[in-house]
Design an enzyme around this catalytic site. Structure first.
Site, short mmCIF file in Angstrom:
data_model
loop_
_atom_site.label_atom_id
_atom_site.label_comp_id
_atom_site.label_asym_id
_atom_site.label_seq_id
_atom_site.Cartn_x
_atom_site.Cartn_y
_atom_site.Cartn_z
N ASP A 30 1.15 -1.24 -0.02
CA ASP A 30 -0.33 -0.55 -0.07
C ASP A 30 0.98 1.55 -0.33
OD1 ASP A 30 -2.40 -1.56 -0.50
OD2 ASP A 30 -2.93 -1.19 1.49
N LYS A 72 -11.67 6.99 0.04
CA LYS A 72 -11.48 6.32 -0.16
C LYS A 72 -10.80 5.73 1.76
CE LYS A 72 -11.38 1.45 -1.84
NZ LYS A 72 -10.57 0.83 -0.64
#
Length: 447
Positions: free
Chosen positions: A323, A423
């Site tokens: 990530d 998000k």
């Protein structure tokens, strides 16, 4: 919108001469979702302190309410320090006959699918058919079916119907494409009569999130054991999640973008609330930046970067910090030589294909980039001309990458669909503005 920005917008990123200031890291997205789910699986009241206010967190809260949990959001939703969430759990009895829509939150969807085996019928849908609707769920569904659950889907993709009950026992689940399938079963396991003896098959991806799930179970009083390589995880049945109070740590993936931006531009940036011993794999992003030549210093939970130093290319196995790969790619774009992130095939299964789509966006900006089935490479440059429109691909991590490149470009860069940053990091642009960046927010009707 609680961030004061248009509901849907493109962002025009202006070149920034420097970044300077101090910020508190936003709350961890991964820990927020784990803590909220565990709180719902407990009977009684749990206070999740400093929870993330991201769209993923909101999607999970909506789903938990649909299943019968009482969820009260306490505090300032506009605060980048997060909010407190008080959860009155449903224990081992989520409501049956419910349709859940996790939006575009892949981990949330998978965790809920595991728990759905406690119900006599839950249906999962999404209003993101071209993103979450295309992501594979078959490995988890096959494991649930082997345990005796009734599963209905077309090709292992949403919409999906899951019905229990299941008793537990020994089960295999592939960890080749995602660790989230195993985490989903781990949340389910202690509430089954026989628990679960999980055998993870294939090359296990993303060990760090599995350790975060184990830590979450322990924080809620669940006993579990795991082999050193995490290939076998044993969780006895007949247990109960214990309600209480948990504190969400700072988010390393989002903070990696701030620190990478700080490394690229002159100035000095400090990010606080980053625990030194945290289990988030993206903590390794700090070592990667330091290995590239960034002037990065940690003092307790404070990380300071003095920017503007020359950077050089590295070759790293990126599986443990997937990530943060997009943010680190921005640093690599201005590092001398060719940087390669290896063993990152799981990036293809995110909100977009973060290998091929990233390569294309880098090339659109004039960079040399390459890819293999499981790697991404970029050759550093001294300057990016800018003056172009880049596609955010509806992906929060892609938007972070493109924003960082725009800050370093010679002319402004427009990024489409920048509202999808919500998000995981709704205050991303506001945080960068506090450090000296400048953006124009251009309203759009695009999804």
């Amino acid at each position: 919108m609680t961030d004061g920005l248009p509901e849907r917008f493109d962002v025009l990123v202006h070149p920034a001469p420097r970044l300077r200031g101090e910020l508190r890291a936003q709350p961890s997205k991964n820990y927020t979702t784990r803590y909220l789910l565990a709180a719902a699986l407990a009977e009684g009241e749990t206070r999740v302190v400093g929870a993330a206010t991201s769209e993923d967190a909101g999607a999970l809260i909506r789903s938990l309410r649909e299943w019968g949990a009482g969820v009260e959001r306490v505090g300032d939703l506009q605060s980048s320090a997060g909010e407190d969430v008080v959860v009155r759990g449903f224990g081992a009895r989520p409501a049956a006959g419910v349709t859940l829509n996790p939006g575009n939150a892949g981990a949330v969807a998978r965790f809920l699918m595991g728990v759905a085996a406690l119900t006599t019928g839950t249906t999962f849908v999404t209003d993101y058919p071209d993103s979450l609707g295309r992501r594979p769920q078959g490995d988890l569904l096959e494991a649930l079916a082997r345990l005796g659950a009734r599963v209905g889907s077309e090709g292992g993709r949403l919409p999906i119907a899951i019905s229990g009950p299941v008793r537990g026992g020994r089960v295999e689940v592939s960890a080749q494409r995602s660790s989230q399938y195993a985490s989903a079963l781990m949340f389910l396991a202690p509430l089954l009569p026989e628990g679960l003896d999980l055998h993870l098959t294939g090359e296990i991806k993303s060990h760090a999130p599995l350790r975060q799930t184990l830590a979450t179970l322990a924080a809620f009083g669940i006993q579990a054991s795991a082999s050193a390589d995490l290939a076998r995880i044993s969780i006895p049945g007949g247990q109960a999640y214990r309600a209480g109070r948990v504190l969400v740590p700072g988010d390393y993936p989002g903070s990696a973008a701030l620190l990478a931006a700080a490394a690229l531009l002159p100035g000095e940036v400090t990010v606080t609330n980053l625990r030194e011993g945290d289990l988030q794999g993206e903590r390794e992003a700090l070592a990667v930046l330091r290995g590239m030549g960034a002037d990065l210093v940690r003092q307790g939970d404070r990380v300071t970067v003095r920017g503007g130093r020359p950077l050089h290319a590295v070759t790293r196995d990126g599986d443990s910090f997937t990530d943060a790969v997009q943010a680190l790619t921005a640093a690599a774009a201005f590092a001398g030589g060719t940087t390669t992130w290896e063993n990152v095939a799981t990036l293809r299964l995110k909100e977009c294909d973060r290998i091929s789509d990233t390569r294309r966006e880098l090339e659109r900006l004039g960079l040399r980039a390459g890819e293999t089935a499981d790697s991404l490479s970029v050759t550093g440059t001294e300057r990016i001309a800018g003056g172009v429109t880049a596609d955010g691909h509806g992906d929060h991590r892609m938007i972070m990458l493109l924003t960082l490149l725009g800050l370093k470009a010679d002319a402004p860069v427009r990024i489409t669909g920048a509202h999808h940053i919500r998000k995981s990091y709704p205050h991303f642009f506001r945080h960068l503005e506090e450090l000296g960046a400048r953006f124009d927010y251009l309203t759009t009707d695009a999804p």
